[in-house]
Design an enzyme around this catalytic site. Sequence first.
Site, PDB file in Angstrom:
ATOM      1  N   LYS A  13       0.769  -1.285   0.027  1.00 17.87           N
ATOM      2  CA  LYS A  13      -0.071   0.134  -0.062  1.00 17.87           C
ATOM      3  C   LYS A  13       0.879   1.210  -0.031  1.00 17.87           C
ATOM      4  CE  LYS A  13      -1.943  -1.180   3.887  1.00 17.87           C
ATOM      5  NZ  LYS A  13      -1.326  -2.323   4.247  1.00 17.87           N
ATOM      6  N   ARG A  88      -9.862   1.575   8.056  1.00 20.05           N
ATOM      7  CA  ARG A  88      -9.540   0.266   8.369  1.00 20.05           C
ATOM      8  C   ARG A  88     -10.434  -0.510   9.254  1.00 20.05           C
ATOM      9  NH1 ARG A  88      -3.822   0.538   8.314  1.00 20.05           N
ATOM     10  NH2 ARG A  88      -2.427  -1.096   9.400  1.00 20.05           N
ATOM     11  N   ARG A 127      11.975  -5.888   5.038  1.00 18.18           N
ATOM     12  CA  ARG A 127      11.699  -4.315   4.760  1.00 18.18           C
ATOM     13  C   ARG A 127      12.471  -3.323   5.562  1.00 18.18           C
ATOM     14  NH1 ARG A 127       5.699  -1.702   5.726  1.00 18.18           N
ATOM     15  NH2 ARG A 127       5.950  -2.672   7.451  1.00 18.18           N
ATOM     16  N   ARG A 160      11.123  -1.423  11.172  1.00 18.53           N
ATOM     17  CA  ARG A 160      10.010  -1.172  11.987  1.00 18.53           C
ATOM     18  C   ARG A 160       9.749  -2.297  13.283  1.00 18.53           C
ATOM     19  NH1 ARG A 160       4.779   0.250   8.321  1.00 18.53           N
ATOM     20  NH2 ARG A 160       3.760  -1.115  10.009  1.00 18.53           N
ATOM     21  N   ARG A 171      -1.116  -8.737  13.137  1.00 22.34           N
ATOM     22  CA  ARG A 171      -1.445  -7.659  12.437  1.00 22.34           C
ATOM     23  C   ARG A 171      -2.076  -8.300  11.050  1.00 22.34           C
ATOM     24  NH1 ARG A 171       4.003  -5.210  10.958  1.00 22.34           N
ATOM     25  NH2 ARG A 171       2.876  -4.047   9.155  1.00 22.34           N
TER      26      ARG A 171
END
Length: 215
Positions: A13, A88, A127, A160, A171
Site C-alpha cells: 500500500k 481500516r 523491509r 519497524r 497484524r
Amino acid sequence: MNLVMLGPPGAGKGTQAALLAEKLGIPHVASGDLFREALKEQTELGLTAQSYMDRGELVPDEVTIAMVEERLARSDCDGGVILDGFPRTIEQAGALKGLLHDQEKVIDAAIFIDAAEDELVRRLSSRWTCRNCQAIYNVISNPPRVEGRCDICGGELYQRADDVPETVRNRILVYRQQTSPLIDYYRDEGLLVTIKSEGGIERVQQKILEALQIT
Ligand code: AP5
Ligand code: MG
Ligand code: ZN
C-alpha cells in the site's frame, strides 16, 4: 482524485501510494506514518498509538478518525489525496464518507492490493524504512543504492518494531477480522479495484494506472 489503498500488511500500500502521489501530484496520507511521526515527537497521540502498534492492534477509531480529519482539513488535500492504511474499520469508512461529503468530495476508487500470506511475511521481514522521510525499501526486491541509507534524503534506514514475526502474524489476523470487511463495503459502493501484487513494484504500479485509466 481521492483514492483509498486497501490491503493486508506488506501488500505494498505504502509503496504504491507513494508512486501514485508523485504521478498525480497529490499528497500521500498514511495513518501509520502519522502515528510514527507523532511517536518520534513523543506527543500524547504518539505515545497512545505506540501501545497499540507494538502489539499489532488497531488504535481506537475515535483517535484515528480525529487525526486523519485534521490532516485532511489542510489545504494541500484540496485537490485530492491518496489515503493509505485508512480507513481500516467500517466505522472509519463511514466517518471518511461523511467527512468528504461535507467538503462536497467523494472517493473515486478503493484500490485493494492482495498477496499470499507467506509473501506478506517475507516482504515485511526484509523491509527497511527511512527514519526521516518514511520511504520504503526492501533488501530483496527494492534495495537502497547505499546500504542503510535512504536514496531520497540520505536518512538512516531502520526495521519497524512491528515487523517482528509474532507482531506481523497478529497484524494479519487483525486485518482479517477488522479490515477485510471493507472489501465488500467498497465493492457494494461500486468503488473496488482489485490488483494482484505479483510481478514486482513497477508491474503493480502499471496495473493500478491501467485500472484507473491514468496515462
Ligand atoms: P501501517 O503503517 O498502515 O501498517 P500496515 O497496514 O500493517 O501495512 P504496512 O505498512 O506494513 O504494509 P504496506 O502495505 O504499506 O506495504 P509496503 O508498501 O511497506 O499501520 C501500522 C500500525 O499503525 C497498525 O498496526 C495500527 O496499530 C496503526 N494504525 C495505522 N492506521 C490505522 C487505522 N486506520 N486505524 C487504527 N490503527 C491504525 O511494502 C512492504 C514491503 O514489500 C516493502 O519492503 C516493499 O519494498 C516490498 N514490496 C512492495 N511491493 C512489492 C512487490 N510488488 N513485490 C515485491 N516486494 C514488494
Ligand atoms: Mg505501509
Ligand atoms: Zn528518507
